[in-house]
Design a protein around this motif. Structure first.
Motif, PDB file in Angstrom:
ATOM      1  N   UNK A 225       0.925  -1.300   0.189  1.00  0.00           N
ATOM      2  CA  UNK A 225      -0.013  -0.044  -0.094  1.00  0.00           C
ATOM      3  C   UNK A 225       0.899   1.291   0.015  1.00  0.00           C
ATOM      4  N   UNK A 226       2.089   1.215   0.602  1.00  0.00           N
ATOM      5  CA  UNK A 226       2.809   2.509   0.737  1.00  0.00           C
ATOM      6  C   UNK A 226       3.649   2.971  -0.600  1.00  0.00           C
ATOM      7  N   UNK A 227       3.633   1.900  -1.454  1.00  0.00           N
ATOM      8  CA  UNK A 227       4.231   2.231  -2.656  1.00  0.00           C
ATOM      9  C   UNK A 227       3.058   2.708  -3.543  1.00  0.00           C
ATOM     10  N   UNK A 228       1.975   2.878  -3.409  1.00  0.00           N
ATOM     11  CA  UNK A 228       0.649   3.445  -4.130  1.00  0.00           C
ATOM     12  C   UNK A 228       0.423   5.046  -4.149  1.00  0.00           C
ATOM     13  N   UNK A 229       0.061   5.558  -5.130  1.00  0.00           N
ATOM     14  CA  UNK A 229      -0.300   6.714  -5.111  1.00  0.00           C
ATOM     15  C   UNK A 229      -1.767   6.937  -5.406  1.00  0.00           C
ATOM     16  N   UNK A 230      -2.648   7.735  -4.682  1.00  0.00           N
ATOM     17  CA  UNK A 230      -4.150   7.589  -4.739  1.00  0.00           C
ATOM     18  C   UNK A 230      -4.647   8.886  -5.732  1.00  0.00           C
ATOM     19  N   UNK A 231      -5.388   8.546  -6.579  1.00  0.00           N
ATOM     20  CA  UNK A 231      -5.888   9.436  -7.666  1.00  0.00           C
ATOM     21  C   UNK A 231      -7.526   9.484  -7.563  1.00  0.00           C
ATOM     22  N   UNK A 232      -8.170  10.534  -7.427  1.00  0.00           N
ATOM     23  CA  UNK A 232      -9.479  10.452  -7.488  1.00  0.00           C
ATOM     24  C   UNK A 232     -10.279  10.439  -9.161  1.00  0.00           C
ATOM     25  N   UNK A 233     -10.855   9.574  -9.244  1.00  0.00           N
ATOM     26  CA  UNK A 233     -11.663   9.084 -10.504  1.00  0.00           C
ATOM     27  C   UNK A 233     -13.071   8.688 -10.552  1.00  0.00           C
ATOM     28  N   UNK A 234     -13.706   8.249 -11.594  1.00  0.00           N
ATOM     29  CA  UNK A 234     -14.965   7.809 -11.689  1.00  0.00           C
ATOM     30  C   UNK A 234     -15.057   6.610 -12.429  1.00  0.00           C
ATOM     31  N   UNK A 235     -16.306   5.921 -12.137  1.00  0.00           N
ATOM     32  CA  UNK A 235     -16.638   4.527 -13.009  1.00  0.00           C
ATOM     33  C   UNK A 235     -17.282   5.278 -14.301  1.00  0.00           C
ATOM     34  N   UNK A 236     -16.706   4.507 -15.264  1.00  0.00           N
ATOM     35  CA  UNK A 236     -17.285   4.945 -16.556  1.00  0.00           C
ATOM     36  C   UNK A 236     -17.868   3.824 -17.504  1.00  0.00           C
ATOM     37  N   UNK A 237     -18.499   3.023 -16.772  1.00  0.00           N
ATOM     38  CA  UNK A 237     -18.972   1.752 -17.479  1.00  0.00           C
ATOM     39  C   UNK A 237     -20.716   1.747 -17.281  1.00  0.00           C
ATOM     40  N   UNK A 238     -21.331   2.764 -16.592  1.00  0.00           N
ATOM     41  CA  UNK A 238     -22.520   2.937 -16.519  1.00  0.00           C
ATOM     42  C   UNK A 238     -23.039   4.312 -16.370  1.00  0.00           C
ATOM     43  N   UNK A 239     -23.977   4.733 -16.241  1.00  0.00           N
ATOM     44  CA  UNK A 239     -24.245   6.229 -16.106  1.00  0.00           C
ATOM     45  C   UNK A 239     -24.406   6.689 -14.600  1.00  0.00           C
ATOM     46  N   UNK A 240     -24.133   6.015 -13.570  1.00  0.00           N
ATOM     47  CA  UNK A 240     -24.161   6.296 -12.212  1.00  0.00           C
ATOM     48  C   UNK A 240     -23.087   7.159 -12.069  1.00  0.00           C
ATOM     49  N   UNK A 241     -21.988   6.986 -12.428  1.00  0.00           N
ATOM     50  CA  UNK A 241     -20.785   7.676 -12.298  1.00  0.00           C
ATOM     51  C   UNK A 241     -20.115   7.568 -10.901  1.00  0.00           C
ATOM     52  N   UNK A 242     -19.745   6.337 -10.331  1.00  0.00           N
ATOM     53  CA  UNK A 242     -19.599   5.894  -9.039  1.00  0.00           C
ATOM     54  C   UNK A 242     -18.161   6.588  -8.799  1.00  0.00           C
ATOM     55  N   UNK A 243     -18.093   7.109  -7.692  1.00  0.00           N
ATOM     56  CA  UNK A 243     -16.880   7.755  -7.294  1.00  0.00           C
ATOM     57  C   UNK A 243     -15.774   6.752  -6.771  1.00  0.00           C
ATOM     58  N   UNK A 244     -14.584   6.944  -6.972  1.00  0.00           N
ATOM     59  CA  UNK A 244     -13.611   5.846  -6.973  1.00  0.00           C
ATOM     60  C   UNK A 244     -12.047   6.296  -6.650  1.00  0.00           C
ATOM     61  N   UNK A 245     -11.240   5.631  -6.146  1.00  0.00           N
ATOM     62  CA  UNK A 245      -9.743   6.099  -6.375  1.00  0.00           C
ATOM     63  C   UNK A 245      -8.954   5.045  -7.043  1.00  0.00           C
ATOM     64  N   UNK A 246      -8.226   5.637  -7.981  1.00  0.00           N
ATOM     65  CA  UNK A 246      -7.194   4.619  -8.547  1.00  0.00           C
ATOM     66  C   UNK A 246      -6.082   4.652  -7.538  1.00  0.00           C
ATOM     67  N   UNK A 247      -5.603   3.153  -7.602  1.00  0.00           N
ATOM     68  CA  UNK A 247      -4.030   3.283  -6.750  1.00  0.00           C
ATOM     69  C   UNK A 247      -2.958   2.984  -7.796  1.00  0.00           C
ATOM     70  N   UNK A 248      -2.158   3.789  -7.981  1.00  0.00           N
ATOM     71  CA  UNK A 248      -1.275   3.651  -8.771  1.00  0.00           C
ATOM     72  C   UNK A 248       0.310   3.634  -8.514  1.00  0.00           C
ATOM     73  N   UNK A 249       1.151   3.046  -9.192  1.00  0.00           N
ATOM     74  CA  UNK A 249       2.286   2.884  -9.080  1.00  0.00           C
ATOM     75  C   UNK A 249       3.000   2.926 -10.238  1.00  0.00           C
ATOM     76  N   UNK A 250       3.929   4.117 -10.283  1.00  0.00           N
ATOM     77  CA  UNK A 250       4.936   4.445 -11.406  1.00  0.00           C
ATOM     78  C   UNK A 250       4.003   4.477 -12.814  1.00  0.00           C
ATOM     79  N   UNK A 251       2.892   5.024 -12.654  1.00  0.00           N
ATOM     80  CA  UNK A 251       1.877   5.217 -13.778  1.00  0.00           C
ATOM     81  C   UNK A 251       1.151   4.088 -14.025  1.00  0.00           C
ATOM     82  N   UNK A 252       1.228   3.099 -13.465  1.00  0.00           N
ATOM     83  CA  UNK A 252       0.338   1.758 -13.753  1.00  0.00           C
ATOM     84  C   UNK A 252      -0.656   1.756 -12.734  1.00  0.00           C
ATOM     85  N   UNK A 253      -1.943   1.491 -13.184  1.00  0.00           N
ATOM     86  CA  UNK A 253      -2.912   1.377 -12.288  1.00  0.00           C
ATOM     87  C   UNK A 253      -3.363  -0.247 -11.761  1.00  0.00           C
ATOM     88  N   UNK A 254      -2.934  -0.168 -10.706  1.00  0.00           N
ATOM     89  CA  UNK A 254      -2.888  -1.645  -9.811  1.00  0.00           C
ATOM     90  C   UNK A 254      -4.118  -2.047  -9.121  1.00  0.00           C
TER      91      UNK A 254
END
Length: 747
Positions: A225-254
């Protein structure tokens, strides 16, 4: 009797208590832990979760209540006027430390290799309340793991039987898939039958698990977990637009985890939004500009690619150009596409690529009742929707309304889909009879009795039906007659935002510009072999034209029709805004690194618009673009009224999109494709129709229409209305069938 002073500082239905010397005024009936949390007073806990029922099974939250001879669980002890509670007294700490010791008796000492390490509630609490040395000398128990499917990994020896996962599948998902087996120290949590979890919300058991017993199988052992950077994003597979966080390491969404927003997705996330990031790293990801030269694809520089795109668009202006846009495209990109089409003199631009009937010029509209209020509705009508697969967390809201608040749910569908809520009434009719079913007198009377606290949810089966205008009109008339609020589910993650951005035709709509082919097309974010309502017509038109494809993937169907492929970023890789079904504009931040030479779509459009000297492209950065955005009103052209299908002797088609087949990114997420809900291409028909045709489950059948033919596996399903067949789109095998009726014969 003498007058008594009245304490006006305490509101009605509230009491005064004291926690650790602090006087608090709290609602009657609430628990000690509620009062403590509101006041910011920490109490350790494992089984308690604010969105789940109270189990009081872990006992970690024991506190010292004055005049009580025994410790009290803070999560299950109601407050009383004058109560005095101590959470940090010597007595309370003794209770908590003793419970902590018992919980660790059988827990394995595998923190260094546990995938939950660094974000484990048990690890955190044991640091404050655990002993440095164990007094337990007996052998620790071991629990055999079971395979819960491709999404959730298990290590059940770590389980502390808090039952959060059990309560989640029972209360929120409504599938009752997990439970406690055996008794005493042999108690273990499992699925009873050893089958994978089938709920579309299964990943949430990972979030609620306070230890490392249930973890993310896709993310497992990838990073700490301490290797990851958190980015605010959205679900884009339906119209609800769920709020979510992308956990990223060196540019890769893990990893993807939910971000709480009680107005949208609460604290939950559908599996589709949680695991789709896998698809970003597909082998056919477009990562360099490509040009077709003598039938062969050649890598070119961005300068050459922009020059080629400019040349194609310059040579095909006005009515010769059609612009087709995927409905999950961001507001910024949509606004630029509308400006580009206008600057080139074309009014042929549309994002409604799944729609078949344009005779009423229908566009996406914001919900008549905010999604956060639906769980308080008294009457709910689900009209033409497999809502559980279409918008999983909207389905969860409907279940909450029924289970928690006693809402009566009525369903009008051509298939008796599996829902996690009970229905007050159910009508399973042919697609052609859906409008008539809304005229049911008992249904109308029941909904009208709600005095406006009712909602009609209109789904994809209606919106994408060949006679959708008639069904939409029936839904609107029903809502007006009963006082219900009309909620048409937008067909695409940003269909409402693109509507407001003007990505709509004053000229030819999506169907018209394909049935009457243009000389050139712009495809934006579309996988042409799977994303169109009528694949055969679309491919025929595209193959005969010049095509500039802005795409995240250089897939086979895109390579077959395009002359130029410009690689662009997907939503998790760009800064963007989307507008959800409530009309709520939400922002996403770039998380993952763009693939290869791919660029943000707005940058590519900015460069092309600048080369073409089109108005509205004078900005230099995203902030400048956003400052120029404003709602655009388009007088949408209506097409001729839809006609009945030619195959009058065939079976009516119930077309739904597979839950994990809705867009290019999801289709490439391998874990989702391995999920049991991803049933694969097939044709489902009623037992009566199967008997008439001499077909049985597992047999192959030839399915044909005016558009094309397919060979599909047969499923005999009593849920399907007689006289119709249920076929899921999003599969290559079912793509040729773009019609309202089909014939079915044994292969």
């Amino acid at each position: 009797m003498s007058a008594q002073p009245v304490n006006t500082s305490v509101p009605p239905d509230h009491v005064t208590i004291e926690i650790d010397g602090r006087a608090l005024v709290v609602p009657k009936g609430s628990m000690i832990i509620h009062a403590a949390d509101k006041a910011g007073i920490p109490i350790p806990r494992f089984c308690y979760h604010e969105k789940l029922s109270i189990a009081a099974s872990c006992r970690m939250c024991l506190v010292d209540v004055e005049k009580s001879p025994k410790p009290s669980p803070a999560c299950a002890t109601p407050v009383m006027d004058g109560m005095k509670v101590h959470t940090r007294s010597e007595k309370a700490l003794k209770f908590q430390r003793s419970v902590m010791e018992f919980l660790l008796v059988n827990h394995p000492l595998d923190c260094p290799i546990c995938d939950q390490g660094g974000e484990c509630e048990l690890q955190d609490v044991s640091l404050g309340y655990g002993r440095s040395v164990s007094r337990f000398n007996e052998r620790k128990r071991v629990v055999a793991d079971e395979d819960m499917g491709p999404l959730v990994a298990t290590e059940m020896t770590r389980c502390i039987q808090c039952t959060r996962c059990v309560r989640f599948t029972d209360e929120i998902a409504g599938t009752q898939e997990l439970g406690g087996m055996y008794r005493g120290e042999n108690l273990q949590i499992g699925t009873y039958d050893g089958k994978p979890l089938t709920t579309e919300l299964s990943g949430n058991v990972i979030d609620v698990c306070p230890v490392g017993a249930l973890t993310n199988k896709v993310f497992q052992f990838k990073a700490r977990p301490w290797e990851l950077t958190s980015r605010e994003s959205l679900g884009y597979h339906d119209a609800l637009g769920s709020n979510l966080l992308l956990h990223v390491r060196r540019g890769e969404v893990l990893r993807t985890v939910p971000r709480e927003n009680v107005q949208v997705n609460d604290c939950w996330l559908s599996d589709r939004d949680r695991y789709s990031h896998q698809g970003l790293y597909s082998a056919d990801r477009a990562d360099v500009p490509l040009k077709k030269v003598n039938g062969e694809w050649v890598e070119i520089s961005w300068a050459d690619a922009l020059a080629e795109a400019t040349a194609i668009l310059s040579a095909n202006k006005g009515d010769d150009l059609g612009v087709l846009v995927h409905p999950s495209t961001s507001n910024e990109e949509g606004a630029l596409l509308a400006r580009l089409a206008k600057g080139l003199g074309s009014s042929n631009i549309d994002h409604r690529i799944n729609q078949r009937d344009f005779s009423d010029a229908a566009v996406a509209e914001a919900f008549g009742m905010p999604v956060a209020e639906i769980d308080k509705a008294a009457q709910i009508v689900v009209f033409g929707s497999n809502i559980r697969h279409e918008v999983p967390l909207l389905h969860a809201r409907v279940r909450k309304a029924q289970v928690d608040n006693g809402a009566r749910v009525h369903v009008v569908n051509p298939v008796d889909f599996d829902f996690a809520f009970n229905t007050a009434s159910k009508q399973v009719v042919l697609p052609s009879q859906l409008a008539d079913a809304l005229g049911n007198a008992e249904l109308r009377a029941a909904v009208a009795a709600a005095n406006g606290n009712a909602v009609v949810l209109v789904g994809a089966i209606v919106e994408n039906h060949p006679q959708a205008a008639q069904l939409r009109r029936a839904a609107a008339e029903f809502a007006a007659a009963t006082g219900a609020r009309l909620c048409r589910i937008p067909q695409g993650a940003n269909a409402l935002g693109l509507t407001r951005a003007g990505v709509l035709p004053a000229g030819k709509d999506a169907a018209a510009m394909l049935s009457a082919p243009r000389k050139a097309y712009v495809l934006y974010g579309i996988e042409p072999g799977l994303d169109f309502a009528d694949t055969a017509t679309a491919l025929k038109a595209l193959n005969a034209a010049k095509v500039v494809a802005f795409s995240q993937f250089a897939c086979t169907s895109t390579r077959n029709v395009a002359d130029l492929i410009l690689p662009i970023g997907a939503l998790p890789e760009i800064d963007a805004t989307l507008t959800n079904l409530d009309g709520r504009e939400q922002s996403a931040r770039a998380g993952g690194k763009l693939a290869g030479q791919a660029r943000e779509g707005w940058r590519v459009l900015r460069a092309i618009g600048g080369e073409l000297a089109v108005a509205g492209f004078e900005f230099t950065d995203l902030a400048g673009l956003r400052a120029s955005l404003a709602p655009v009103t388009v007088q949408v052209a209506a097409s001729a009224a839809a006609t009945a299908a030619a195959l009058a002797d065939g079976y009516e088609v119930v077309a739904t999109t597979g839950i994990y087949r809705g867009d290019a990114v999801v289709r490439r997420a391998s874990a989702l494709q391995a999920h049991p809900l991803n049933a694969g291409p097939r044709v489902s028909l009623s037992p009566a129709d199967a008997t008439r045709l001499g077909l049985v489950t597992g047999q192959m059948a030839k399915v044909g229409s005016d558009a094309g033919r397919a060979t599909l596996q047969v499923v005999v399903d009593s849920r399907v209305a007689a006289g119709s067949v249920w076929i899921e789109s999003g599969h290559g095998a079912t793509a040729p069938l773009g019609a309202a009726r089909v014939t079915v014969v044994a292969a």
